[in-house]
Enzyme design. Structure first.
Site, PDB file in Angstrom:
ATOM      1  N   GLU A  61       0.800  -1.231   0.000  1.00  0.00           N
ATOM      2  CA  GLU A  61       0.000   0.000   0.000  1.00  0.00           C
ATOM      3  C   GLU A  61       0.833   1.282   0.000  1.00  0.00           C
ATOM      4  O   GLU A  61       0.759   2.081   0.950  1.00  0.00           O
ATOM      5  CB  GLU A  61      -0.935   0.012   1.214  1.00  0.00           C
ATOM      6  CG  GLU A  61      -1.893  -1.150   1.260  1.00  0.00           C
ATOM      7  CD  GLU A  61      -2.944  -1.022   2.365  1.00  0.00           C
ATOM      8  OE1 GLU A  61      -2.846  -0.089   3.179  1.00  0.00           O
ATOM      9  OE2 GLU A  61      -3.867  -1.846   2.401  1.00  0.00           O
ATOM     10  N   GLU A  76      -5.475  -8.749   1.409  1.00  0.00           N
ATOM     11  CA  GLU A  76      -6.038  -8.342   2.704  1.00  0.00           C
ATOM     12  C   GLU A  76      -7.517  -8.077   2.530  1.00  0.00           C
ATOM     13  O   GLU A  76      -7.927  -7.423   1.564  1.00  0.00           O
ATOM     14  CB  GLU A  76      -5.411  -7.033   3.227  1.00  0.00           C
ATOM     15  CG  GLU A  76      -4.034  -7.159   3.792  1.00  0.00           C
ATOM     16  CD  GLU A  76      -3.542  -5.838   4.413  1.00  0.00           C
ATOM     17  OE1 GLU A  76      -4.376  -5.014   4.858  1.00  0.00           O
ATOM     18  OE2 GLU A  76      -2.323  -5.642   4.427  1.00  0.00           O
TER      19      GLU A  76
HETATM   20  C1  FCB Z   1      -4.323  -2.023   5.783  1.00  0.00           C
HETATM   21  C2  FCB Z   1      -2.900  -2.331   6.226  1.00  0.00           C
HETATM   22  C3  FCB Z   1      -2.822  -3.387   7.284  1.00  0.00           C
HETATM   23  C4  FCB Z   1      -3.932  -3.301   8.308  1.00  0.00           C
HETATM   24  C5  FCB Z   1      -5.272  -3.145   7.659  1.00  0.00           C
HETATM   25  C6  FCB Z   1      -6.419  -3.068   8.617  1.00  0.00           C
HETATM   26  O1  FCB Z   1      -4.380  -0.761   5.215  1.00  0.00           O
HETATM   27  O2  FCB Z   1      -2.138  -2.761   5.121  1.00  0.00           O
HETATM   28  O3  FCB Z   1      -1.543  -3.317   7.848  1.00  0.00           O
HETATM   29  O4  FCB Z   1      -3.667  -2.304   9.223  1.00  0.00           O
HETATM   30  O5  FCB Z   1      -5.267  -2.016   6.825  1.00  0.00           O
END
Ligand code: FCB
Length: 447
Positions: free
Chosen positions: A171, A354
């Site tokens: 990110e 994620e």
């Molecule tokens: C994302 C991050 C991760 C975590 C989630 C909830 O943006 O990559 O580390 O904090 O959010």
């Protein structure tokens, strides 16, 4: 206990199931075995930086308890694990000398994962820059491209005989915007649009050099990057807000995507970014990736805000259900994101790296949590993935955020995202209802 009794939406045979954490959020042991400080250690020690005043000093103590965590993943039937490698463990000064014990940690973890039938998928950078490099300007210093490529080489030279799947950055837009443009994340520069665009460009450049270095070491490596992709919508009606959303989309989603996949800068930002871009940079940045890691939690809502980054800022989301982070629950935005990749970026191979939800989990006396809302959220997002696959998007797997409750950046320990509850006083792990549900869900898909 809990969970929808009926089977979930089917996902294709071979679909890769697993989980994701990041080093600074779970490892703890920040002084162990030669690790040096990261920018998050320093940032968190500033009064007021973290909501509950905590630091990542202990977190889940995964650095010492990792065998138990691998055993939990095995018990759930997970087949992939995207973890991050802590740069300040491997190269405490950020460049030069390599810290053997730091690398050993990831070496042992890799072996244990393989033995458990879990594919290791390391990400080289999840925001924990060595403070020593921050002292030299960090992502504001163009030399970081070389430092990052060297570090990538060091890690791949050690693990590359067993690890075939690599990710570079996690990110980049989040760290550029929240940490360099604003003061919400480390290093807390608050340098506005200039610092944001510079950090973004240097991350793109560093990634390009690292990808080339990784390819030279492993011609058969599957190389990827991990992006937070969020459809951006205006919070209010009107042309000024629509235009603000378009600018924010360029900043948040397009700079990283267009950089690596097309060797381009979004037109809307070309002038503002141009001052950091030297001849040859865009060729260095463009790379034929093998996959894109998509992190998705919600859409983003933005309003016109003169003086804000690109004259825009976060605005209110429409009324509706929210997670404990205050993020709107909008599973369809994930399908939308995947369709954007299909239609505008040549339909790349995607791994959901994620997705998950912070819930106000309540534990019973035995530490058990009946987290039905988490199960619903995850099931809804899996249905959004299945829908995208039906529409021709190429999604090969799904990694839940996260296996364990963990240290959530500026929120500290007060937001819980895990399938497994962590008692931060004792380190004790207790699977939640969602863990059992995930295990059953994984078992439904033919390997
Ligand atoms: C994302 C991050 C991760 C975590 C989630 C909830 O943006 O990559 O580390 O904090 O959010």
């Amino acid at each position: 206990m809990a969970g929808p009794a009926r089977a979930g939406v089917p996902l294709p045979p071979g679909f890769l199931w697993g989980a994701s954490p990041s080093a600074p959020q779970i490892e703890g042991a920040v002084d162990a075995d030669g690790r040096a400080a990261s920018i998050w250690d320093v940032f968190a020690s500033q009064p007021g930086a973290i909501a509950d005043g905590s630091t990542p000093g202990t977190a889940c103590d995964h650095y010492h308890r990792w065998p138990a965590d691998v055993a939990l993943m095995r018990r759930a039937g997970m087949r992939a694990y995207r973890f991050s490698v802590a740069w300040p463990r491997v190269q405490p000064a950020g460049r030069g000398a390599v810290n053997g014990p730091g690398l050993d940690f990831y070496d042992h973890l890799t072996d244990a994962l393989l033995e458990a039938g879990i594919r290791p998928m390391p990400c080289l950078y999840h925001w924990d820059l060595p403070q020593a490099l921050q002292d030299r300007g960090g992502w504001m210093n163009r030399d970081i491209a070389g430092w990052f490529a060297d570090y990538a080489q060091v890690v791949a030279a050690r693990l590359g005989d067993r690890v075939g799947d690599w990710f570079t950055l996690n990110e980049p837009s989040v760290s550029a915007i929240l940490g360099h443009g604003m003061t919400l994340h480390a290093p807390g520069l608050g340098g506005g649009a200039d610092a944001t665009l510079k950090a973004l460009h240097h991350q793109n450049l560093a990634q390009g050099d690292a990808l080339a270095a990784l390819r030279a070491i492993g011609p058969a490596f599957r190389l990827g990057t991990i992006l937070s992709l969020q459809p951006v919508r205006p919070s209010h009606p009107g042309e000024e807000h629509r235009a603000a959303a378009e600018r924010w989309d360029a900043l948040w989603n397009r700079v990283p995507l267009d950089g690596v996949l097309r060797g381009e800068v979004p037109g809307i930002l070309a002038e503002a970014m141009g001052r950091w871009i030297l001849e040859g940079d865009l060729e260095r940045i463009r790379f034929p990736l093998d996959r894109i890691g998509v992190n998705y939690y919600s859409r983003l809502y933005v309003e016109a805000r003169p003086g804000g980054l690109v004259d825009a800022g976060f605005g209110p989301a429409p009324a509706g259900p929210r997670t404990d982070m205050g993020w709107p629950i909008e599973a369809h935005g994930l399908t939308e994101t995947l369709e954007d990749l299909r239609d505008n970026y040549g339909n790349p191979d995607v791994l959901i790296t994620e997705n998950g939800i912070a819930c106000d989990d309540r534990a019973d006396g035995a530490g058990r949590v009946d987290d039905r809302l988490r199960i619903l959220y995850l099931e809804e997002h899996l249905a959004a993935v299945a829908q995208a696959i039906q529409k021709g998007c190429r999604v090969g797997g799904y990694l839940a955020w996260s296996l364990l409750d963990n240290w959530e950046w500026q929120e500290g320990y007060r937001r819980r995202f895990g399938l497994v509850r962590v008692d931060y006083r004792t380190g004790r792990r207790t699977p939640k209802a969602s863990f059992d549900w995930y295990r059953r869900r994984i078992a439904e898909t033919p390997a």
